[in-house]
Design a protein around this motif. Structure first.
Motif, PDB file in Angstrom:
ATOM      1  N   LEU A   1       0.806  -1.215   0.000  1.00  0.00           N
ATOM      2  CA  LEU A   1       0.000   0.000   0.000  1.00  0.00           C
ATOM      3  C   LEU A   1       0.843   1.270   0.000  1.00  0.00           C
ATOM      4  O   LEU A   1       0.297   2.376  -0.087  1.00  0.00           O
ATOM      5  CB  LEU A   1      -0.935   0.010   1.216  1.00  0.00           C
ATOM      6  CG  LEU A   1      -1.938  -1.142   1.322  1.00  0.00           C
ATOM      7  CD1 LEU A   1      -2.839  -0.954   2.533  1.00  0.00           C
ATOM      8  CD2 LEU A   1      -2.767  -1.287   0.055  1.00  0.00           C
TER       9      LEU A   1
ATOM     10  N   GLN B   1       2.691   2.518   2.531  1.00  0.00           N
ATOM     11  CA  GLN B   1       2.412   3.258   3.744  1.00  0.00           C
ATOM     12  C   GLN B   1       3.482   2.967   4.802  1.00  0.00           C
ATOM     13  O   GLN B   1       4.019   1.858   4.866  1.00  0.00           O
ATOM     14  CB  GLN B   1       1.032   2.877   4.303  1.00  0.00           C
ATOM     15  CG  GLN B   1      -0.121   3.181   3.370  1.00  0.00           C
ATOM     16  CD  GLN B   1      -0.303   4.671   3.138  1.00  0.00           C
ATOM     17  OE1 GLN B   1       0.053   5.488   3.980  1.00  0.00           O
ATOM     18  NE2 GLN B   1      -0.859   5.025   1.979  1.00  0.00           N
TER      19      GLN B   1
ATOM     20  N   VAL C   1       0.923   4.045   9.693  1.00  0.00           N
ATOM     21  CA  VAL C   1      -0.369   3.767   9.058  1.00  0.00           C
ATOM     22  C   VAL C   1      -0.692   2.278   9.110  1.00  0.00           C
ATOM     23  O   VAL C   1      -1.819   1.885   9.428  1.00  0.00           O
ATOM     24  CB  VAL C   1      -0.384   4.270   7.599  1.00  0.00           C
ATOM     25  CG1 VAL C   1      -1.678   3.862   6.897  1.00  0.00           C
ATOM     26  CG2 VAL C   1      -0.222   5.783   7.560  1.00  0.00           C
ATOM     27  N   THR C   2       0.284   1.444   8.817  1.00  0.00           N
ATOM     28  CA  THR C   2       0.004  -0.001   8.821  1.00  0.00           C
ATOM     29  C   THR C   2      -0.331  -0.518  10.215  1.00  0.00           C
ATOM     30  O   THR C   2      -0.959  -1.578  10.335  1.00  0.00           O
ATOM     31  CB  THR C   2       1.200  -0.776   8.255  1.00  0.00           C
ATOM     32  OG1 THR C   2       2.367  -0.498   9.044  1.00  0.00           O
ATOM     33  CG2 THR C   2       1.474  -0.392   6.812  1.00  0.00           C
TER      34      THR C   2
ATOM     35  N   SER D   1     -11.373  -6.693   3.614  1.00  0.00           N
ATOM     36  CA  SER D   1     -10.015  -6.323   4.018  1.00  0.00           C
ATOM     37  C   SER D   1      -8.982  -6.886   3.059  1.00  0.00           C
ATOM     38  O   SER D   1      -7.944  -6.255   2.801  1.00  0.00           O
ATOM     39  CB  SER D   1      -9.745  -6.812   5.441  1.00  0.00           C
ATOM     40  OG  SER D   1      -9.769  -8.227   5.511  1.00  0.00           O
TER      41      SER D   1
ATOM     42  N   ALA E   1      -8.802  -4.571   0.047  1.00  0.00           N
ATOM     43  CA  ALA E   1      -8.589  -3.148   0.301  1.00  0.00           C
ATOM     44  C   ALA E   1      -7.315  -2.643  -0.364  1.00  0.00           C
ATOM     45  O   ALA E   1      -6.254  -3.256  -0.258  1.00  0.00           O
ATOM     46  CB  ALA E   1      -8.519  -2.893   1.801  1.00  0.00           C
ATOM     47  N   HIS E   2      -7.445  -1.525  -1.060  1.00  0.00           N
ATOM     48  CA  HIS E   2      -6.283  -0.816  -1.596  1.00  0.00           C
ATOM     49  C   HIS E   2      -6.117   0.545  -0.929  1.00  0.00           C
ATOM     50  O   HIS E   2      -5.194   1.282  -1.269  1.00  0.00           O
ATOM     51  CB  HIS E   2      -6.427  -0.629  -3.109  1.00  0.00           C
ATOM     52  CG  HIS E   2      -6.297  -1.911  -3.869  1.00  0.00           C
ATOM     53  ND1 HIS E   2      -5.085  -2.456  -4.218  1.00  0.00           N
ATOM     54  CD2 HIS E   2      -7.257  -2.776  -4.325  1.00  0.00           C
ATOM     55  CE1 HIS E   2      -5.275  -3.593  -4.869  1.00  0.00           C
ATOM     56  NE2 HIS E   2      -6.580  -3.808  -4.946  1.00  0.00           N
ATOM     57  N   ASP E   3      -7.003   0.840  -0.018  1.00  0.00           N
ATOM     58  CA  ASP E   3      -6.944   2.084   0.738  1.00  0.00           C
ATOM     59  C   ASP E   3      -6.776   1.728   2.212  1.00  0.00           C
ATOM     60  O   ASP E   3      -7.509   0.872   2.733  1.00  0.00           O
ATOM     61  CB  ASP E   3      -8.231   2.882   0.538  1.00  0.00           C
ATOM     62  CG  ASP E   3      -8.176   4.239   1.238  1.00  0.00           C
ATOM     63  OD1 ASP E   3      -7.950   5.240   0.550  1.00  0.00           O
ATOM     64  OD2 ASP E   3      -8.342   4.274   2.472  1.00  0.00           O
ATOM     65  N   PRO E   4      -5.832   2.333   2.925  1.00  0.00           N
ATOM     66  CA  PRO E   4      -5.614   1.971   4.335  1.00  0.00           C
ATOM     67  C   PRO E   4      -6.820   2.232   5.216  1.00  0.00           C
ATOM     68  O   PRO E   4      -7.008   1.542   6.228  1.00  0.00           O
ATOM     69  CB  PRO E   4      -4.406   2.826   4.742  1.00  0.00           C
ATOM     70  CG  PRO E   4      -4.334   3.927   3.741  1.00  0.00           C
ATOM     71  CD  PRO E   4      -4.869   3.363   2.474  1.00  0.00           C
ATOM     72  N   TRP E   5      -7.658   3.197   4.859  1.00  0.00           N
ATOM     73  CA  TRP E   5      -8.802   3.503   5.706  1.00  0.00           C
ATOM     74  C   TRP E   5      -9.904   2.469   5.535  1.00  0.00           C
ATOM     75  O   TRP E   5     -10.659   2.218   6.493  1.00  0.00           O
ATOM     76  CB  TRP E   5      -9.301   4.908   5.417  1.00  0.00           C
ATOM     77  CG  TRP E   5      -8.200   5.904   5.597  1.00  0.00           C
ATOM     78  CD1 TRP E   5      -7.616   6.689   4.645  1.00  0.00           C
ATOM     79  CD2 TRP E   5      -7.480   6.160   6.818  1.00  0.00           C
ATOM     80  NE1 TRP E   5      -6.599   7.430   5.186  1.00  0.00           N
ATOM     81  CE2 TRP E   5      -6.487   7.136   6.522  1.00  0.00           C
ATOM     82  CE3 TRP E   5      -7.585   5.681   8.121  1.00  0.00           C
ATOM     83  CZ2 TRP E   5      -5.618   7.615   7.485  1.00  0.00           C
ATOM     84  CZ3 TRP E   5      -6.708   6.164   9.082  1.00  0.00           C
ATOM     85  CH2 TRP E   5      -5.743   7.117   8.770  1.00  0.00           C
ATOM     86  N   LEU E   6     -10.021   1.868   4.367  1.00  0.00           N
ATOM     87  CA  LEU E   6     -10.946   0.741   4.225  1.00  0.00           C
ATOM     88  C   LEU E   6     -10.453  -0.445   5.041  1.00  0.00           C
ATOM     89  O   LEU E   6     -11.241  -1.150   5.692  1.00  0.00           O
ATOM     90  CB  LEU E   6     -11.092   0.355   2.753  1.00  0.00           C
ATOM     91  CG  LEU E   6     -11.961  -0.882   2.468  1.00  0.00           C
ATOM     92  CD1 LEU E   6     -13.373  -0.690   2.996  1.00  0.00           C
ATOM     93  CD2 LEU E   6     -11.974  -1.195   0.980  1.00  0.00           C
TER      94      LEU E   6
ATOM     95  N   ARG F   1      -2.813 -10.480   1.407  1.00  0.00           N
ATOM     96  CA  ARG F   1      -4.263 -10.500   1.202  1.00  0.00           C
ATOM     97  C   ARG F   1      -4.848 -11.881   1.471  1.00  0.00           C
ATOM     98  O   ARG F   1      -5.987 -11.992   1.945  1.00  0.00           O
ATOM     99  CB  ARG F   1      -4.593 -10.029  -0.216  1.00  0.00           C
ATOM    100  CG  ARG F   1      -4.139  -8.591  -0.473  1.00  0.00           C
ATOM    101  CD  ARG F   1      -4.491  -8.104  -1.859  1.00  0.00           C
ATOM    102  NE  ARG F   1      -3.950  -6.767  -2.100  1.00  0.00           N
ATOM    103  CZ  ARG F   1      -4.534  -5.645  -1.695  1.00  0.00           C
ATOM    104  NH1 ARG F   1      -5.700  -5.707  -1.066  1.00  0.00           N
ATOM    105  NH2 ARG F   1      -3.984  -4.470  -1.926  1.00  0.00           N
TER     106      ARG F   1
END
Length: 562
Positions: free
Chosen positions: A53, A55, A59-60, A105, A108-113, A177
């Motif tokens: 991602l 990040q 963030v992770t 999950s 997800a390609h967005d950390p907030w998702l 994933r």
């Protein structure tokens, strides 16, 4: 999904389980295993998530802290939901939501998702983990059948964290994933079986779990969000977010030796409709504003902590979330103070219970130090040294495997030596293990001489003290306070995991070496984070020592949870 089937026919106290009882136990224990491994799955996968991602660790870390926030932040609210809607309905709905969140999950390609799905999975675990034990104690007959069922439940819960490490290491070799997606088909299978096997009950029954308390037993947190349990029957959520129960089944006996024995709910007939409630009454009893403000405060606090290294105290991107967290906590306090039926119902007997307070602080320090240490070691082994995820997972097993292997003997250990002594011994092991990581050392990473002894000491700390902390926390609670007290204990342990991991990630980011620095400089930059972990270990030792000085009851009273 809401159609209620008759409960499985219980065998007599001296009979073997029938096929339906074994099937029900498979559903409950299997889901406990999934709940318990959720934190360890994220630990090993964090570097791969960051690479994929793009990040940083600040963030992770949400992959770990998001689950802890959902579990600990919504545990008391989840108990209220189970009380009002009934175990069967909520349990099955939580399984479906967990499976959907697992699939999302993984995509997800967005950390907030990814964060949103982790919070949802934590909430689902808060619904199912304690409720599973309640279903066991109300369905399986008292005596050997119930003790056997609780033993199986304990084994699956205690082994979940270890299984999650190995499975995540293996799957992350292909993609992180897969590590996040694999629970989905398993949980869907459990849901299909649960439709036929999970018994029903009358929602809002007076025999059910009271609002504001964990539904189905005393819950205490595991290492982070993994699961472990005391042999005294209190459920403890997992190393990181799971629960497990007593292998002796003592808490399930209806003689008052545990808190779940009075949780029996009569099965609801197929033709009996659920009680009708007005929107006003339901909203008041659920206390949704209280739940949302508390959860929002936790998430804002973590966001503010992790933004400090990059932006500093004066930047709105860091100061804003911290101020928001303070305002939401104030709003939560006002809501609970004015509510006629608050989630956080702390009476004078709980506020004046030193055993509960010491145990909650001690378990929080142990859990926070453990997960913070795993975060740093995973960063060192994969990011700095270049180990594969599977090699990292196998390297961490000496800390995770011993508690799972020794969980059935925890009650006997407490009965022989007493909870206060074991708590101090375990805290000393944890502190010593953390201190080993602070010794000056030359690069490269020394696994046999440095990392392995630390992991063995941390594993010994959990073997000695985790069940003892749980049992001591419940030992002086009155029957009326046991469920609320156990919920507070569990919440404290989960919130320690949340804050410790966030602070460790922030310290790693704040002291990151300059670009182009060698691995030795990067390893030295880990020292502030390891100092925080050691400080948590030292605090846990101090708290344990105060209990040793001030706690005179004999081991037998702690063992029986009276």
């Amino acid at each position: 999904m809401t159609r209620t089937l008759p409960p499985p026919v219980a065998a007599g106290p001296d009979e073997r389980f029938g096929p339906r009882l074994w099937g029900l136990l498979l559903v409950l224990a299997g889901n406990m295993l999934i709940d318990a491994l959720e934190v360890s799955v994220a630990v090993v996968a964090l570097p791969a998530i960051g690479t994929d991602l793009g990040q940083p660790p600040t963030v992770t870390q949400w992959a770990m802290t998001g689950f802890a926030a959902g579990f600990g932040g919504l545990l008391l609210f989840g108990a209220r939901v189970v009380t009002l809607l009934g175990r069967r309905r909520v349990y099955l709905a939580a399984l479906l939501a967990f499976a959907a969140a697992s699939a999302l999950s993984a995509l997800a390609h967005d950390p907030w998702l990814l964060l949103a799905t982790r919070v949802l999975k934590g909430f689902c675990a808060a619904l199912t983990a304690p409720t599973g034990l309640a279903i066991i104690t109300s369905t399986f007959p008292e005596g050997r059948p119930r003790s056997r069922a609780v033993s199986v439940y304990t084994l699956f819960g205690a082994g979940g964290f270890t299984a999650g490490l190995v499975l995540s290491g293996w799957l992350t070799e292909t993609s992180w994933r897969w590590a996040f997606a694999f629970p989905a088909p398993v949980v869907l299978l459990l849901f299909a079986l649960g439709l036929r096997l999970v018994p029903g009950e009358t929602p809002g029954s007076p025999d059910g779990v009271g609002p504001g308390a964990p539904s189905g037993g005393e819950v205490s947190a595991p290492k982070g969000t993994g699961t472990s349990a005391s042999s005294g029957g209190e459920v403890s959520a997992p190393k990181g977010t799971g629960t497990s129960a007593s292998s002796r089944g003592e808490a399930s006996a209806p003689r008052g030796r545990g808190a779940v024995s009075d949780m029996r709910l009569p099965p609801r007939g197929r033709d009996q409709p659920p009680r009708r409630r007005t929107c006003t009454t339901t909203a008041r009893r659920y206390d949704i504003p209280g739940a949302l403000t508390f959860l929002g405060a936790l998430l804002a606090l973590v966001q503010g902590i992790t933004q400090l290294p990059t932006h500093g105290w004066s930047d709105p991107r860091a100061l804003g979330p911290l101020c928001t967290a303070a305002l939401l906590l104030l709003a939560f306090w006002q809501i609970e103070r004015r509510s006629a039926d608050p989630l956080l119902n702390i009476g004078p007997s709980l506020r004046r219970n030193p055993a509960l307070i010491r145990s909650a602080v001690g378990a929080a320090c142990l859990n926070g130090a453990y997960l913070g240490l795993l975060f740093v070691l995973t960063y060192q082994t994969q990011t700095l040294v270049g180990w594969s995820p599977l090699r990292t997972a196998l390297a961490l097993l000496p800390a995770a495997a011993p508690p799972a292997l020794t969980a059935p003997a925890a009650g006997r250990l407490v009965a022989r030596f007493g909870a206060p002594r074991l708590i101090v011994a375990g805290a000393a092991c944890a502190f010593a293990g953390c201190l080993l990581q602070l010794r000056p050392h030359a690069w490269p990473l020394d696994y046999p001489g440095r990392m392995l002894p630390t992991l063995l000491l941390i594993g010994a700390a959990f073997v000695l003290s985790f069940a003892a902390l749980n049992m001591q926390a419940m030992s002086r609670l009155t029957p009326a306070d046991r469920l609320t007290g156990s919920g507070l204990y569990q919440t404290a342990v989960q919130l320690a995991a949340l804050l410790a991991v966030a602070l460790v990630a922030a310290l790693l980011a704040a002291h990151a070496p300059a670009p182009g620095a060698g691995p030795a400089a990067a390893a030295a930059a880990c020292r502030p984070a390891l100092t925080l972990v050691a400080a948590l270990g030292f605090l846990g030792l101090l708290v344990g020592l105060t209990g040793l000085i001030r706690t005179p009851p004999p081991p037998s009273s702690l063992h029986h949870g009276e």
